[in-house]
Scaffold this motif. Sequence first.
Motif, PDB file in Angstrom:
ATOM      1  N   GLU A  17       0.852  -1.194   0.000  1.00 13.65           N
ATOM      2  CA  GLU A  17       0.000   0.000   0.000  1.00 13.65           C
ATOM      3  C   GLU A  17       0.883   1.238   0.000  1.00 13.65           C
ATOM      4  O   GLU A  17       0.578   2.240   0.632  1.00 13.65           O
ATOM      5  N   PRO A  45       3.489   4.082  -2.287  1.00 11.05           N
ATOM      6  CA  PRO A  45       3.174   5.240  -3.127  1.00 11.05           C
ATOM      7  C   PRO A  45       2.735   4.892  -4.546  1.00 11.05           C
ATOM      8  O   PRO A  45       2.255   5.761  -5.270  1.00 11.05           O
ATOM      9  N   GLY A  46       2.880   3.642  -4.947  1.00  6.09           N
ATOM     10  CA  GLY A  46       2.521   3.263  -6.311  1.00  6.09           C
ATOM     11  C   GLY A  46       3.641   3.603  -7.283  1.00  6.09           C
ATOM     12  O   GLY A  46       4.617   4.260  -6.932  1.00  6.09           O
ATOM     13  N   PRO A 103       4.403   5.504 -10.738  1.00  4.22           N
ATOM     14  CA  PRO A 103       3.815   6.438 -11.696  1.00  4.22           C
ATOM     15  C   PRO A 103       4.041   6.057 -13.162  1.00  4.22           C
ATOM     16  O   PRO A 103       3.209   6.341 -14.011  1.00  4.22           O
ATOM     17  N   SER A 109      -0.719  -0.924 -10.553  1.00  2.00           N
ATOM     18  CA  SER A 109      -0.268   0.086  -9.612  1.00  2.00           C
ATOM     19  C   SER A 109      -1.085   1.349  -9.776  1.00  2.00           C
ATOM     20  O   SER A 109      -1.434   1.728 -10.893  1.00  2.00           O
ATOM     21  N   GLU A 110      -1.379   1.962  -8.653  1.00  6.16           N
ATOM     22  CA  GLU A 110      -2.089   3.235  -8.658  1.00  6.16           C
ATOM     23  C   GLU A 110      -1.346   4.175  -7.710  1.00  6.16           C
ATOM     24  O   GLU A 110      -1.101   3.820  -6.546  1.00  6.16           O
ATOM     25  N   VAL A 111      -0.962   5.323  -8.237  1.00  7.59           N
ATOM     26  CA  VAL A 111      -0.229   6.299  -7.436  1.00  7.59           C
ATOM     27  C   VAL A 111      -1.045   6.661  -6.196  1.00  7.59           C
ATOM     28  O   VAL A 111      -2.236   6.935  -6.276  1.00  7.59           O
ATOM     29  N   GLY A 112      -0.384   6.584  -5.050  1.00  2.52           N
ATOM     30  CA  GLY A 112      -1.033   6.888  -3.782  1.00  2.52           C
ATOM     31  C   GLY A 112      -1.789   5.728  -3.164  1.00  2.52           C
ATOM     32  O   GLY A 112      -2.277   5.833  -2.041  1.00  2.52           O
ATOM     33  N   LYS A 113      -1.898   4.613  -3.878  1.00  2.00           N
ATOM     34  CA  LYS A 113      -2.684   3.479  -3.378  1.00  2.00           C
ATOM     35  C   LYS A 113      -1.890   2.192  -3.246  1.00  2.00           C
ATOM     36  O   LYS A 113      -2.264   1.309  -2.500  1.00  2.00           O
ATOM     37  N   GLY A 114      -0.806   2.043  -4.022  1.00  2.00           N
ATOM     38  CA  GLY A 114      -0.010   0.838  -3.895  1.00  2.00           C
ATOM     39  C   GLY A 114       0.188   0.097  -5.195  1.00  2.00           C
ATOM     40  O   GLY A 114      -0.253   0.526  -6.259  1.00  2.00           O
ATOM     41  N   THR A 115       0.847  -1.047  -5.059  1.00  2.00           N
ATOM     42  CA  THR A 115       1.244  -1.841  -6.218  1.00  2.00           C
ATOM     43  C   THR A 115       0.995  -3.320  -5.940  1.00  2.00           C
ATOM     44  O   THR A 115       1.145  -3.777  -4.806  1.00  2.00           O
TER      45      THR A 115
END
Length: 144
Positions: free
Chosen positions: A80, A82-83, A85, A127-133
């Motif tokens: 969870e 920073p993801g 980019p 991956s989603e920035v701010g949500k995790g990978t």
Amino acid sequence: MSAEIYEEEYSIDGKEFVAIGVASTKIKAALKMLGIPSDLIRRASVIAYEAEMNVVIHGGGGIMKLEIHPDFIEIIARDEGPGIPDISKAMEEGFSTATDKIREMGFGAGMGLPNIKRNSDNMEIKSEVGKGTEVHAVIGIKRE
């Protein structure tokens, strides 16, 4: 091995650099115990270790899951953090967002995701920035 699915899940602490490798070592032991061929164990061990490193270094902790199906092994790493980019940039050998402190410890060479891909028959990154990978790596099991 029967047609059942074998599953294990491991928690990865994002603050414990001395514990890096614990989850991947447990995965290797499980694969050996289940009689998986040594060439597949080697590939899975590389995938698990690199994924575990990424979860600690970049994700701040998370989980790793091992699934052994009759025809394939899947390793899933989820954090969870920073993801990512730019996934295509992250896949370039040598590209790293690791801090200088991480590099001074001998980590963060920018080979984690490329090594996971190299040892996988199929790899997917969500991956989603701010949500995790989440990384899924699959190794096929050839039956004779």
